[in-house]
Every structure is written in structure tokens, then in C-alpha cells.
Design a protein around this motif. Structure first.
Motif, short mmCIF file in Angstrom:
data_model
loop_
_atom_site.label_atom_id
_atom_site.label_comp_id
_atom_site.label_asym_id
_atom_site.label_seq_id
_atom_site.Cartn_x
_atom_site.Cartn_y
_atom_site.Cartn_z
N ALA A 159 8.38 3.14 4.12
CA ALA A 159 7.88 4.09 4.71
C ALA A 159 8.19 5.15 5.78
N THR A 160 8.55 6.16 5.51
CA THR A 160 8.87 6.87 7.32
C THR A 160 7.77 6.55 8.38
N ILE A 161 7.81 6.72 9.51
CA ILE A 161 7.16 5.84 10.77
C ILE A 161 7.34 7.18 11.79
N LYS A 162 6.00 6.95 12.24
CA LYS A 162 5.31 7.57 13.31
C LYS A 162 4.98 7.08 13.95
N VAL A 163 5.17 7.66 15.46
CA VAL A 163 4.15 6.86 16.59
C VAL A 163 3.33 7.87 17.36
N PHE A 164 1.98 8.07 16.83
CA PHE A 164 1.16 8.56 17.84
C PHE A 164 0.73 7.75 19.47
N VAL A 194 -2.73 6.56 8.47
CA VAL A 194 -2.73 6.28 10.05
C VAL A 194 -3.29 5.49 9.91
N VAL A 195 -2.63 3.59 11.04
CA VAL A 195 -2.64 2.71 11.20
C VAL A 195 -3.32 2.88 12.40
N VAL A 196 -4.23 2.13 12.84
CA VAL A 196 -5.40 2.15 14.63
C VAL A 196 -5.45 0.88 14.29
N GLU A 197 -6.25 -0.01 15.57
CA GLU A 197 -6.66 -1.09 15.98
C GLU A 197 -8.17 -0.72 16.53
N GLY A 198 -9.35 -1.56 16.08
CA GLY A 198 -10.56 -1.58 16.68
C GLY A 198 -10.72 -1.71 18.86
N ILE A 199 -10.39 -2.85 18.95
CA ILE A 199 -10.07 -3.00 19.89
C ILE A 199 -8.58 -3.65 20.75
N LEU A 216 1.25 -1.03 -0.01
CA LEU A 216 -0.07 -0.13 0.11
C LEU A 216 0.68 1.56 0.01
N ILE A 217 2.28 1.49 0.84
CA ILE A 217 2.45 2.38 1.09
C ILE A 217 4.58 2.01 0.79
N GLY A 218 5.41 2.72 -0.03
CA GLY A 218 6.71 2.60 0.38
C GLY A 218 6.99 3.94 0.38
N LYS A 219 8.76 3.97 -0.19
CA LYS A 219 9.52 5.11 -0.03
C LYS A 219 9.35 6.19 -0.04
N GLY A 220 9.08 7.24 0.38
CA GLY A 220 8.21 9.01 0.11
C GLY A 220 6.67 8.30 0.78
N GLY A 221 6.80 7.88 1.44
CA GLY A 221 5.19 7.38 2.26
C GLY A 221 5.18 7.85 3.73
N LEU A 222 4.88 8.27 4.62
CA LEU A 222 4.32 8.34 6.11
C LEU A 222 3.52 8.11 6.30
N ILE A 223 3.66 6.73 7.98
CA ILE A 223 3.19 5.81 7.82
C ILE A 223 2.75 5.69 9.50
N ILE A 224 1.87 6.54 10.29
CA ILE A 224 1.47 7.42 11.37
C ILE A 224 0.45 6.24 12.67
#
Length: 512
Positions: free
Chosen positions: A183-188, A222-227, A157-165
Motif C-alpha cells: 500500500a501507499t504509506i504516508k507519515v503524520f 490510520v495506524v497509531v499506538e496507545g502508548i 488487511l490492505i494491499g495495492k491501491g490502499g493508503l496507510i497513514i
């Protein structure tokens, strides 16, 4: 917040454990000098071996209590709180199993091929359509393994030049998938602080652009989980979706532990939190939890699924999900929706059991994480030495519990993870609560202060808050925690509460 004394003793236990571990390694250095040792390896090899329930084989489908003699004889365990938390356990023999057996006769145990070769049957096509309809998306793609669904699809879905939060508590499959994407990864920060911190990260990274070049990001997901699997908490999805819309970021929702378990019809957190499914760009889930099978799915637009079918390694190269497993999922979805004739009683029972068990654990002074309606209930143990003690003492009393520790959790946040299903009877839960209460006192893991006794009127009001109207056929069935009132007329129900000096208007507020 971990109590100071608990944190202090936990650190002391960890230090003592690792000191003896390294001392043992020192005496073996002559024989095993070529073997590298690190903190994680030592924790898994040494502490894991001390706890009987770590990696123990099971030899029964689902059973409430353990025959300890038989467990020792066969060297296996029958889990009381077996994971997955399938809500369709009772329906397995009645509805799912005959259909699974018939599919085994029709298609055999495996396709022995990838989907693009000879691994696609009519069951696979039906499954993808059923899943897409169930999660209310135009199309879906199924894979043979839930973990691979995240780890293999995110890099596509995403590669270099993309941002995963990514949420700081996301599952390891998401972490590995994000790392493999390039991809560049940031954590919230997780949950309560998630919306504000997520918005801050999005604003800063959109303004700065890509590292060094400062070009605009090609894509932001932006990646999250339901539970969340180790916390039992439900994500702040409405706020997260709103922020992603504002900054034009894609939303990737992992519903491995929520699909089939929460919501009015089991359709997950979108239904539970009243979020439009169209606002979630990519919906992921697994079949090893609420569906009693294996594999995973990705649901989204028809264009997205068509793209994944030509590019995703899990679809192109991996053996397709076995036909009997596919049939089990199809049948389970029908059970969840009540199309098997049960009218979705399993889902209501799962919610009822989960909320009952959680409320009882909290009253027993256990430190329980998570939200109501979530079937995942972590009981915090903290101290590594108490993991083995709690596990063994429960096992001696014929209740097996799943314990989780480092590296699956932070070092000081060890826990026992309870997962409740519709298959657990009230007797099962009462017996388990009694055992866990006694062992909790013995081991010393009841960290919450005891609640002061409330007046009778307040107790009754508290019960009203947890009342659930369940299946109003042939009269009324109301359950306030453990109390059950069957087939009572309106006046009779009011009389029951009047004995607690409650106002009749409080009862009349229910929809009868």
C-alpha cells in the motif's frame, strides 16, 4: 528541543566515534575486505559491545538489585527495571504459576502445530474469548509472537491501491508490516501536531487519489499506538478517532504498551481517554508486557476475525501459542480485573508506582518524556558517549538500567528507558532513585534547570494535586507522592493539612 551545547557535544562524540570506527575498519581491510560496513552495522557492533547491558542475558525472574559478583560469575544480569512491565508480578507465584504448571501437565509445552492443523486446544479458544471480552470487542485472534501480529496482519488487511497513514513514532513491526503490504504509506507528525497534520494528509490524499491514476483509494487505514514504547506518551486518540470518522478511514490501534497498564480496569487507552471501543476498528496488543507471557492479539468484528483466520500467515502457518503461555495470559487478565480476590490492587499499585517514580525523576532535574499513568519513562541522555557511562556506573552500584540508542531511536535521542511495575516496592524505587541521582550528577545528564524553592503553602497544594485515593477499605489510605496516611478519620486528615496552613475545604473536596 535539545540544548545547543548538548547537541554540539553529541555530534562531536558521534563524529569521533565513527572516525575511529572507520580507522579500525581500514586496518582490518586486508583480512576482512569482503565484509561491507555501514553506519548502522558499525553502531550496533562497536557501540553495542561497549555497553554491558546491551543484550546481556538474565538469570532471574524479577529482582530489584543486582548481586554484582554473581552477575559476573554467571555472565548475566538481573534487571531492576526488567521489560516487560508486568503488573502482575507478585501474583505469579500466588495465582498464575500453579495454573500454568497444571496446563503444562495437561497440554505439554507446545502444540507443535499451526492453529488450523492440530494447534488449537480448548485453552486457545478460551483465551480468544477472554481477550475479546477484556477489550470489549466481538471476537479476537491470538498469535504466537507480538511482532508478527503487526508485520503479518497489516499486509492481509490492505494491499495495492490502499493508503496507510502511520504515526512517525510507530514501532518497527508496524513499519515493516506497512511496507510489506504494497500500500501507499504516508507519515503524520507525532502527538501534539498529530490531529491537524493527520487531517491535512487525509484531505489532500483523498482529493488526489491514487498515484498516476487518481482513482479513489480502495481502503484507508490510520495506524497509531496507545502508548509509544520509546517516548512513554499517550496518543491523542479522541481527536484521531474523530478525524477518521469524518473522512471514513479505519483506525488501527496498537496497544502493546497500554493494554493491561492504563485505564480504570486496565483496558487500555480507550478506557483511559473515554473512547468508545466500537469507534476503533482494529485493536492490536501483545502479551509480553502486562501479561507476563508471549504472543499478540487482534480484536475486531466477527467478520474481520473470520477473514483473518482464513488469510493470515501467522495463523495458518506459524506454530500456535504454547498452552502454558495461553494459561498465563488468562490468569493475568483475571488478576488485572481482580477476579483472583485481590480486587484489582495490582493495577492501582502500578499506577501509583509509575506516578511516584516519574515525579521524583523530574524533581531530580532529569529530562523525562511521557505522560503520567504511563509505566514507560524515558530519561534522555542524548550524548552517545554518556550511554555507556550511565549504564556502567549504575551497574557498579547494583542497579541495571535499559539504554536505547540508534537505530531504535534517532542518532541524538539516546535514552535510558525505565519501566515500573506493581512488583517494585517503595524501597526498590528509593534505592534506584538515589543511585540514578548520583550517577546523573556524575555523568552530567540532568539537563533541566532546578526548580526554585516554593513556599510551604505551595508545596502542600502541589501535593494535593497528586493525591490518590487507594482502597478505602478499613479506613482511608491516601498517598501524596511518598507520604502515606493510614486509617485516619476525616477530622484527623484535615488536621494534617491544617499544619500546612491549608484550607479545610481543599481536603473536604475529596470523596470520603
Amino acid at each position: 528541543m535539545i540544548p545547543f551545547l548538548t547537541a554540539l557535544t553529541a555530534y562531536f562524540s558521534c563524529g569521533l566515534f565513527y572516525a575511529f570506527g572507520y580507522l579500525r575498519d581500514f586496518f582490518h581491510i586486508v583480512v576482512d575486505w569482503w565484509k561491507a560496513s555501514n553506519l548502522q552495522d558499525m553502531h550496533q557492533s562497536a557501540l553495542g559491545l561497549k555497553i554491558f547491558t546491551f543484550g546481556a542475558p538474565i538469570f532471574a525472574f524479577r529482582i530489584a538489585l543486582i548481586d554484582l559478583y554473581r552477575a559476573r560469575l554467571i555472565h548475566g544480569l538481573m534487571w531492576w527495571n526488567v521489560f516487560p512491565m508486568t503488573i502482575t508480578r507478585y501474583s505469579t507465584d500466588e495465582y498464575c504459576t500453579p495454573r500454568v504448571i497444571q496446563s503444562l501437565k495437561n497440554y505439554y509445552a507446545s502444540t507443535c502445530s499451526a492453529r488450523i492443523d492440530g494447534g488449537t486446544t480448548s485453552l486457545h479458544a478460551e483465551l480468544e474469548q477472554v481477550v475479546a471480552n477484556f477489550v470489549r470487542k466481538p471476537a479476537a485472534l491470538v498469535t504466537g509472537m507480538g511482532y508478527v501480529t503487526n508485520s503479518a496482519i497489516l499486509p492481509v488487511l490492505i494491499g495495492k491501491g490502499g493508503l496507510i497513514i502511520s504515526d512517525s513514532f510507530n514501532h518497527n513491526s508496524i513499519v515493516n508490516g506497512a511496507r510489506g503490504s504494497g500500500a501507499t504509506i504516508k507519515v503524520f507528525q507525532h502527538n501534539n501536531l498529530a490531529p491537524s497534520h493527520l487531517e491535512e494528509l487525509l484531505r489532500e490524499n483523498i482529493a488526489d487519489g491514487q498515484p498516476r491514476t487518481h482513482r479513489p483509494w480502495r481502503k484507508i487505514i490510520v495506524v497509531v499506538e496507545g502508548i509509544y514504547s520509546k517516548e512513554g506518551e499517550i496518543c491523542k486518540l479522541p481527536e484521531i478517532v474523530s478525524i477518521c470518522k469524518k473522512y471514513k478511514a479505519y483506525v488501527y490501534l496498537d496497544e502493546a504498551h497500554s493494554i493491561g497498564a492504563v485505564g480504570t480496569t486496565g483496558r487500555g487507552v480507550c478506557e483511559l481517554l473515554d473512547v468508545d471501543n466500537a469507534d476503533v476498528d482494529i485493536m492490536m496488543g501483545t502479551f509480553s508486557k502486562s501479561f507476563g507471557s508471549c504472543g499478540g492479539y487482534i480484536a475486531g468484528s466477527k467478520e474481520l476475525i473470520r477473514y483473518l483466520k482464513y488469510t493470515c500467515p501467522a495463523h495458518l502457518y506459524a506454530t500456535s501459542i504454547s498452552p502454558p503461555a495461553a494459561q498465563q495470559i488468562i490468569s493475568s487478565i483475571k488478576v488485572i480485573l481482580g477476579e483472583d480476590g485481590t480486587r484489582a490492587q495490582k493495577l492501582a499499585k502500578a499506577h501509583e508506582n509509575s506516578n511516584y517514580f516519574r515525579s521524583k525523576l523530574q524533581k531530580m532535574e532529569f529530562d523525562v518524556l511521557g505522560d503520567y499513568d504511563s509505566p514507560v519513562m524515558p530519561i534522555m541522555i542524548y550524548n552517545p558517549a554518556k550511554i555507556a557511562a550511565f549504564s556502567r556506573e549504575c551497574l557498579k552500584r547494583n542497579v541495571a538500567v535499559v539504554t536505547v540508542t540508534f537505530p531504535a531511536t534517532p542518532l541524538l535521542l539516546a535514552r535510558a528507558r525505565i519501566c515500573i511495575s506493581a512488583a517494585h516496592t517503595r524501597e526498590d524505587m528509593v534505592n534506584a532513585l538515589e543511585v540514578m541521582g548520583k550517577v546523573g550528577d556524575m555523568v552530567g545528564i540532568k539537563y533541566l534547570p532546578a526548580e526554585p524553592k516554593k513556599p510551604q503553602l505551595d508545596e502542600c497544594r502541589d501535593k494535593v494535586e497528586y493525591f490518590r485515593l487507594v482502597n478505602p477499605e478499613n479506613g482511608l489510605r491516601i498517598e501524596p507522592g511518598g507520604l502515606e496516611i493510614f486509617g485516619l478519620a476525616r477530622s484527623q486528615i484535615q488536621d494534617q493539612f491544617c499544619t500546612c496552613n491549608m484550607m479545610q475545604s481543599q481536603v473536604a473536596s475529596f470523596t470520603l
